[in-house]
Design a protein around this motif. Structure first.
Motif: not given
Length: 423
Positions: A403, A14-15, A401, A387, A11
């Motif tokens: 998160k 991705s951030d 996604v 996100v 995550t």
């Protein structure tokens, strides 16, 4: 490739990929790809920023260092001028944790001192002031993160916390110096480097502070921090004429959907409660999982039976509930078993034709994407701060996604599924 990132969970990868791809307003970012684990082949020629997602946050420190150095070698082989070691904006780590050892190992490999360490992400309420980490208006150790099931944060003084993990002393650049601008920050970092301090906590309370820190870091080989540290990094390459600046476009994928939530954060628990008011929701019986009575097939059947209705399964619990389960079955055993459950469920779902998948929780996301083996992911539009939409390549793309537990608005799950479909 210009910029390389080593992220300690999926995550978080991705951030920061989202931050780099977005860049500064009116300027755009870099063409960014997220790799799920260490790539086995060279990057495509058009990639300007590569983010390697490792699942190294909570593993043995020596193993985390080895994996991170392997990632560093690959990124350098792609031509990266600058490396970012990305960790959580709430500094998730125990006194025997991995942030310090990995950061020092990377600094030693690149022969640098006075390296920025800044987990601030003001857009998500994480700020650093006088070396202390805040979550909104609370010190880190009073924010609920002291109850984290794997990495309880019991000290907001991240200089002191990081010093427990490092060989060298830890420096500090205060907010007054940051407000004096990039030259002042550079001079302060140089002084700490000359004092043989490998890592330096740098205060930041606004995005403007992060931009100033990013400008100061323009010539640096290594930077460490949360995703916010990358706010101004794309601009450095664009202003030097090495990149043109791009904007992440829509990556819509419609089709069957499912939501998997393995985070126990307060934000995720609220999001689950709100989603359950209007959508099919199944709470996982963790005791049943540990006793072998609840299986991935049961979760898959529930989600597929409710497809088209944004179904969700979750293992989120209150801190007291989590402690009771961990006390009975063992913390590591519970975490590994739940990771395996979510991973197997995700494999079943994708095999059954699920095209839109939302996953909440860093460890859960890591388990899911590792099991799916999707390869490189393209970065799409931002859903909520930190996100983005992610899209796998191939003839049968899956829109994802991932998160972090504490991220997202209260209605995040519904919003995420809509954004994955381009609506």
């Amino acid at each position: 490739m210009l910029l390389g990132v080593i992220a300690d969970d999926f995550t978080g990868a991705s951030d920061i990929a989202n931050t780099i791809a977005k860049g500064l307003p009116g300027q755009g970012g870099l063409r960014t790809v997220q790799y799920l684990g260490l790539p086995s082949a060279a990057a495509d020629a058009e990639v300007e920023a590569g983010v390697i997602a490792l699942k190294s946050r909570s593993i043995d420190a020596a193993v985390a260092v080895e994996q991170s150095l392997d990632a560093l070698k690959w990124l350098l082989d792609q031509g990266c001028e600058q490396i970012v070691f990305k960790y959580c904006s709430t500094f998730d780590s125990t006194p025997a944790g991995n942030i310090g050892p990995v950061a020092e190992a990377l600094a030693n490999a690149l022969a640098v001192k006075g390296v920025i360490a800044c987990p601030a992400f003001p857009g998500a309420g994480r700020t650093v002031y006088q070396g202390h980490l805040f979550v909104k208006d609370r010190l880190l150790d009073e924010s609920g993160l002291e109850n984290h099931p794997l990495n309880p944060m019991i000290d907001a003084d991240i200089r002191r916390w990081l010093r427990l993990q490092t060989v060298s002393d830890v420096g500090h650049v205060d907010i007054a110096t940051v407000h004096d601008g990039a030259p002042a920050i550079v001079a302060a970092l140089r002084r700490h480097g000359e004092a043989n301090r490998a890592l330096v906590i740098v205060d930041a309370i606004t995005d403007d502070d992060l931009v100033a820190i990013g400008r100061a870091a323009a010539p640096d080989r290594l930077i460490t921090g949360g995703s916010g540290i990358a706010v101004g990094l794309a601009a450095n390459f664009i202003e030097r004429g090495l990149a043109r600046g791009t904007v992440a476009g829509a990556l819509p994928v419609d089709g069957l959907e499912a939501i998997l939530a393995g985070s126990c954060s307060g934000a995720t628990r609220e999001q689950v409660e709100i989603h359950s008011r209007n959508h099919p929701t199944l709470a996982i019986d963790v005791t049943g999982v540990m006793e072998g009575k609840v299986t991935a097939s049961e979760l898959t059947s529930f989600l597929l039976a409710n497809r088209g209705r944004a179904p969700l399964v979750y293992s989120s619990g209150t801190p007291d509930e989590v402690r009771a389960i961990q006390s009975r079955f063992g913390r590591e055993n519970v975490a590994a078993t739940l990771d395996g459950l979510f991973a197997e469920t995700a494999r079943h779902l994708v095999s059954a034709g699920i095209k839109r998948l939302v996953v909440a929780g860093g460890e859960t996301s890591g388990a899911v994407v590792s099991a799916l083996d999707l390869g490189a992911l393209a970065i799409g539009p931002e859903i909520d701060p930190g996100v983005p939409v992610l899209l796998s390549k191939g003839d049968q793309p899956v829109a994802l996604v991932l998160k972090s537990g504490n991220f997202g608005a209260p209605n995040f799950f519904t919003k995420a599924l809509e954004r994955l479909a381009g609506r």
